[in-house]
Design a protein around this motif. Structure first.
Motif, PDB file in Angstrom:
ATOM      1  N   VAL A   1      40.663  38.121  32.065  1.00  0.00           N
ATOM      2  CA  VAL A   1      41.128  39.458  32.457  1.00  0.00           C
ATOM      3  C   VAL A   1      42.306  39.347  33.417  1.00  0.00           C
ATOM      4  CG1 VAL A   1      40.487  41.557  33.724  1.00  0.00           C
ATOM      5  CG2 VAL A   1      38.940  40.606  32.003  1.00  0.00           C
ATOM      6  N   ASP A   2      42.250  38.398  34.338  1.00  0.00           N
ATOM      7  CA  ASP A   2      43.389  38.159  35.224  1.00  0.00           C
ATOM      8  C   ASP A   2      44.658  37.887  34.419  1.00  0.00           C
ATOM      9  OD1 ASP A   2      42.445  38.329  37.967  1.00  0.00           O
ATOM     10  OD2 ASP A   2      41.264  36.532  37.573  1.00  0.00           O
ATOM     11  N   LEU A   3      44.555  36.983  33.453  1.00  0.00           N
ATOM     12  CA  LEU A   3      45.725  36.621  32.652  1.00  0.00           C
ATOM     13  C   LEU A   3      46.233  37.804  31.840  1.00  0.00           C
ATOM     14  CD1 LEU A   3      44.612  33.100  31.363  1.00  0.00           C
ATOM     15  CD2 LEU A   3      46.333  33.587  33.106  1.00  0.00           C
ATOM     16  N   LEU A   4      45.326  38.586  31.292  1.00  0.00           N
ATOM     17  CA  LEU A   4      45.717  39.762  30.520  1.00  0.00           C
ATOM     18  C   LEU A   4      46.416  40.783  31.409  1.00  0.00           C
ATOM     19  CD1 LEU A   4      42.482  39.975  28.412  1.00  0.00           C
ATOM     20  CD2 LEU A   4      44.783  39.851  27.427  1.00  0.00           C
ATOM     21  N   ALA A   5      45.877  41.001  32.600  1.00  0.00           N
ATOM     22  CA  ALA A   5      46.497  41.959  33.522  1.00  0.00           C
ATOM     23  C   ALA A   5      47.894  41.496  33.918  1.00  0.00           C
ATOM     24  CB  ALA A   5      45.624  42.140  34.753  1.00  0.00           C
ATOM     25  N   GLN A   6      48.047  40.208  34.140  1.00  0.00           N
ATOM     26  CA  GLN A   6      49.366  39.688  34.507  1.00  0.00           C
ATOM     27  C   GLN A   6      50.358  39.824  33.356  1.00  0.00           C
ATOM     28  OE1 GLN A   6      48.311  35.742  35.902  1.00  0.00           O
ATOM     29  NE2 GLN A   6      46.923  36.629  37.424  1.00  0.00           N
ATOM     30  N   ALA A   7      49.877  39.635  32.118  1.00  0.00           N
ATOM     31  CA  ALA A   7      50.751  39.805  30.956  1.00  0.00           C
ATOM     32  C   ALA A   7      51.130  41.268  30.769  1.00  0.00           C
ATOM     33  CB  ALA A   7      50.054  39.281  29.696  1.00  0.00           C
ATOM     34  N   ILE A   8      50.176  42.169  30.972  1.00  0.00           N
ATOM     35  CA  ILE A   8      50.437  43.589  30.785  1.00  0.00           C
ATOM     36  C   ILE A   8      51.302  44.142  31.907  1.00  0.00           C
ATOM     37  CG2 ILE A   8      49.292  45.863  30.758  1.00  0.00           C
ATOM     38  CD1 ILE A   8      46.922  44.357  29.352  1.00  0.00           C
ATOM     39  N   GLY A   9      51.107  43.623  33.125  1.00  0.00           N
ATOM     40  CA  GLY A   9      51.915  44.077  34.252  1.00  0.00           C
ATOM     41  C   GLY A   9      53.374  43.690  34.140  1.00  0.00           C
ATOM     42  N   GLY A  10      53.634  42.652  33.376  1.00  0.00           N
ATOM     43  CA  GLY A  10      55.022  42.280  33.089  1.00  0.00           C
ATOM     44  C   GLY A  10      55.836  41.982  34.324  1.00  0.00           C
ATOM     45  N   ALA A  11      56.694  42.924  34.701  1.00  0.00           N
ATOM     46  CA  ALA A  11      57.642  42.719  35.786  1.00  0.00           C
ATOM     47  C   ALA A  11      56.993  42.825  37.161  1.00  0.00           C
ATOM     48  CB  ALA A  11      58.786  43.725  35.677  1.00  0.00           C
ATOM     49  N   GLY A  12      55.699  42.882  37.208  1.00  0.00           N
ATOM     50  CA  GLY A  12      55.026  42.911  38.494  1.00  0.00           C
ATOM     51  C   GLY A  12      54.330  44.205  38.817  1.00  0.00           C
ATOM     52  N   ASP A  13      54.272  45.139  37.861  1.00  0.00           N
ATOM     53  CA  ASP A  13      53.558  46.385  38.104  1.00  0.00           C
ATOM     54  C   ASP A  13      52.072  46.101  38.282  1.00  0.00           C
ATOM     55  OD1 ASP A  13      55.755  48.008  37.953  1.00  0.00           O
ATOM     56  OD2 ASP A  13      55.495  48.503  35.838  1.00  0.00           O
ATOM     57  N   PRO A  14      51.434  46.676  39.299  1.00  0.00           N
ATOM     58  CA  PRO A  14      49.982  46.567  39.409  1.00  0.00           C
ATOM     59  C   PRO A  14      49.322  47.258  38.218  1.00  0.00           C
ATOM     60  CG  PRO A  14      50.940  47.364  41.460  1.00  0.00           C
ATOM     61  CD  PRO A  14      52.016  47.429  40.420  1.00  0.00           C
ATOM     62  N   VAL A  15      48.163  46.786  37.827  1.00  0.00           N
ATOM     63  CA  VAL A  15      47.477  47.297  36.644  1.00  0.00           C
ATOM     64  C   VAL A  15      46.169  47.964  37.068  1.00  0.00           C
ATOM     65  CG1 VAL A  15      46.327  46.620  34.484  1.00  0.00           C
ATOM     66  CG2 VAL A  15      48.495  45.554  35.141  1.00  0.00           C
ATOM     67  N   HIS A  16      45.900  49.145  36.490  1.00  0.00           N
ATOM     68  CA  HIS A  16      44.604  49.801  36.669  1.00  0.00           C
ATOM     69  C   HIS A  16      43.594  49.099  35.757  1.00  0.00           C
ATOM     70  CE1 HIS A  16      46.312  53.099  39.004  1.00  0.00           C
ATOM     71  NE2 HIS A  16      47.270  53.193  38.101  1.00  0.00           N
ATOM     72  N   LEU A  17      42.477  48.676  36.316  1.00  0.00           N
ATOM     73  CA  LEU A  17      41.474  47.916  35.571  1.00  0.00           C
ATOM     74  C   LEU A  17      40.214  48.759  35.389  1.00  0.00           C
ATOM     75  CD1 LEU A  17      40.505  45.213  34.335  1.00  0.00           C
ATOM     76  CD2 LEU A  17      39.835  44.516  36.654  1.00  0.00           C
ATOM     77  N   VAL A  18      39.745  48.847  34.134  1.00  0.00           N
ATOM     78  CA  VAL A  18      38.527  49.588  33.817  1.00  0.00           C
ATOM     79  C   VAL A  18      37.593  48.668  33.044  1.00  0.00           C
ATOM     80  CG1 VAL A  18      37.528  51.571  32.608  1.00  0.00           C
ATOM     81  CG2 VAL A  18      39.786  51.771  33.688  1.00  0.00           C
ATOM     82  N   GLY A  19      36.354  48.525  33.501  1.00  0.00           N
ATOM     83  CA  GLY A  19      35.367  47.712  32.795  1.00  0.00           C
ATOM     84  C   GLY A  19      34.162  48.537  32.426  1.00  0.00           C
ATOM     85  N   HIS A  20      33.820  48.544  31.137  1.00  0.00           N
ATOM     86  CA  HIS A  20      32.664  49.309  30.664  1.00  0.00           C
ATOM     87  C   HIS A  20      31.447  48.394  30.531  1.00  0.00           C
ATOM     88  CE1 HIS A  20      30.280  50.993  27.102  1.00  0.00           C
ATOM     89  NE2 HIS A  20      29.979  51.748  28.141  1.00  0.00           N
ATOM     90  N   SER A  21      30.336  48.769  31.162  1.00  0.00           N
ATOM     91  CA  SER A  21      29.060  48.069  31.017  1.00  0.00           C
ATOM     92  C   SER A  21      29.213  46.581  31.370  1.00  0.00           C
ATOM     93  CB  SER A  21      28.515  48.278  29.597  1.00  0.00           C
ATOM     94  OG  SER A  21      27.189  47.834  29.479  1.00  0.00           O
ATOM     95  N   PHE A  22      28.920  45.667  30.449  1.00  0.00           N
ATOM     96  CA  PHE A  22      29.124  44.244  30.720  1.00  0.00           C
ATOM     97  C   PHE A  22      30.573  43.970  31.090  1.00  0.00           C
ATOM     98  CE2 PHE A  22      30.348  40.045  28.930  1.00  0.00           C
ATOM     99  CZ  PHE A  22      29.631  39.230  29.805  1.00  0.00           C
ATOM    100  N   GLY A  23      31.489  44.726  30.484  1.00  0.00           N
ATOM    101  CA  GLY A  23      32.907  44.580  30.841  1.00  0.00           C
ATOM    102  C   GLY A  23      33.171  44.896  32.298  1.00  0.00           C
ATOM    103  N   GLY A  24      32.320  45.726  32.911  1.00  0.00           N
ATOM    104  CA  GLY A  24      32.453  45.983  34.330  1.00  0.00           C
ATOM    105  C   GLY A  24      32.105  44.773  35.168  1.00  0.00           C
ATOM    106  N   LEU A  25      31.062  44.034  34.756  1.00  0.00           N
ATOM    107  CA  LEU A  25      30.689  42.805  35.468  1.00  0.00           C
ATOM    108  C   LEU A  25      31.788  41.755  35.343  1.00  0.00           C
ATOM    109  CD1 LEU A  25      26.927  42.466  34.412  1.00  0.00           C
ATOM    110  CD2 LEU A  25      27.896  43.679  36.387  1.00  0.00           C
ATOM    111  N   VAL A  26      32.368  41.665  34.145  1.00  0.00           N
ATOM    112  CA  VAL A  26      33.474  40.732  33.921  1.00  0.00           C
ATOM    113  C   VAL A  26      34.685  41.127  34.756  1.00  0.00           C
ATOM    114  CG1 VAL A  26      35.148  39.959  32.193  1.00  0.00           C
ATOM    115  CG2 VAL A  26      32.713  40.071  31.617  1.00  0.00           C
ATOM    116  N   SER A  27      35.036  42.408  34.718  1.00  0.00           N
ATOM    117  CA  SER A  27      36.212  42.881  35.455  1.00  0.00           C
ATOM    118  C   SER A  27      36.010  42.746  36.963  1.00  0.00           C
ATOM    119  CB  SER A  27      36.491  44.337  35.086  1.00  0.00           C
ATOM    120  OG  SER A  27      36.792  44.462  33.707  1.00  0.00           O
ATOM    121  N   ARG A  28      34.770  42.909  37.415  1.00  0.00           N
ATOM    122  CA  ARG A  28      34.490  42.723  38.834  1.00  0.00           C
ATOM    123  C   ARG A  28      34.829  41.315  39.283  1.00  0.00           C
ATOM    124  NH1 ARG A  28      28.374  43.594  40.790  1.00  0.00           N
ATOM    125  NH2 ARG A  28      28.141  41.618  39.673  1.00  0.00           N
TER     126      ARG A  28
END
Length: 297
Positions: free
Chosen positions: A98-125
């Motif tokens: 998730v860290d790597l994905l957020a960094q790829a999506i943020g591109g030029a350095g924009d902070p990314v809003h992170l949402v995790g559903h259910s088990f995805g919330g534990l992972v995102s945490r």
């Protein structure tokens, strides 16, 4: 099992591949149908037996707030390949993805809003706590402080035990198919659910089930992270009790939104209410950041 009610992609939503140093991740990317991208992007992480399609109903609305919004399949989940190594599917390992994905999506350095559903919330945490990425905000959607409880815990235990011994097809016919038929889903959705389950890594799904059943409470650690946090869940959630999620929000000093009529998948069961809550929270988080920055300059 989160069950999308339709599969047709709304305007502005298209399949994509997100490249990272740990491999390629299948995604659905949403861009504004009108206007331009002028706000920070968002990354949506699905639950244990889910996929990026669980967010289809909210993607267009979220993007219309002026954002690029990306929903992904985790490693070993549906259309994202994964190895046979069980250690690749711990919450910590998936959180690093998730860290790597957020960094790829943020591109030029924009902070990314992170949402995790259910088990995805534990992972995102895990990603929020590990400090590798600066997030614009963090939303726990139908996700609790520790191990999942109740009926969903019992189902997760059966998944963990039966997949290694009997395989995914058995689990489909004995558990997922009867539930889908009882819910009277369309033939198209039934076919999709079957395909999605069988596309998962058996090793990954079994290990993820073990993780959601044994995860310890990391609320105190998350509270130390300076990130605007939202706890959002359905009023009839049957995963983590609503009371447990409300108490977690209080411990975090986080905003808490209860979605009327929803159970464990608010993005599917009440998409407009869920999307409106996310957009309002994201806008407030960005304003707070900009106000704080201007006051320190």
């Amino acid at each position: 099992m989160s069950t999308p009610r339709f599969l047709d992609l709304p305007p502005g939503v298209a399949p994509q591949k997100i490249e990272t140093s740990q491999g390629t991740f299948a995604a659905l990317e949403a861009l504004p149908v009108s206007g331009v991208v002028e706000r920070w992007p968002a990354l949506l992480v699905p639950g244990l037996t889910g996929s990026k399609e669980d967010f289809i109903a909210v993607l267009m609305t979220l993007a219309q707030s002026g954002r690029r919004v990306v929903a992904i399949d985790l490693r070993g989940q549906y259309e994202t390949p994964g190895p046979d190594d069980p250690d690749a599917y711990t919450c910590a390992a998936l959180g690093a993805d998730v860290d790597l994905l957020a960094q790829a999506i943020g591109g030029a350095g924009d902070p990314v809003h992170l949402v995790g559903h259910s088990f995805g919330g534990l992972v995102s945490r895990e990603a929020a706590i590990d400090g590798r990425t600066r997030f614009a905000s963090f939303t726990l959607m139908s996700s609790g402080p520790g191990a999942i409880e109740g009926r969903r815990a019992r189902n997760g235990r059966k998944i963990m035990d039966e997949i290694p011994a009997l395989g995914l097809e058995h689990v489909w016919h004995s558990r997922f198919e009867p539930d889908a038929l009882a819910a009277d889903v369309s033939d198209e959705i039934l076919e999709f659910l079957h395909k999605r389950l069988l596309s998962n890594s058996p090793t990954g799904l079994s290990r993820m089930a073990e993780q959601v059943l044994t995860m310890h409470d990391r609320t105190d650690e998350l509270r130390q992270i300076e990130v605007p946090t939202l706890v959002l869940y359905g009023e009839h959630d049957d995963g983590w009790p609503p009371e447990a999620q409300s108490e977690m929000a209080a411990r975090l000093g986080a905003e808490c939104v209860v979605v009327p009529g929803a159970v464990h998948s608010p993005a599917v069961e009440a998409p407009e209410t869920t999307a409106a809550a996310l957009v309002r929270f994201w806008n407030a988080a960005e304003k707070h950041y900009l106000d704080t920055r201007s006051n320190t300059m």
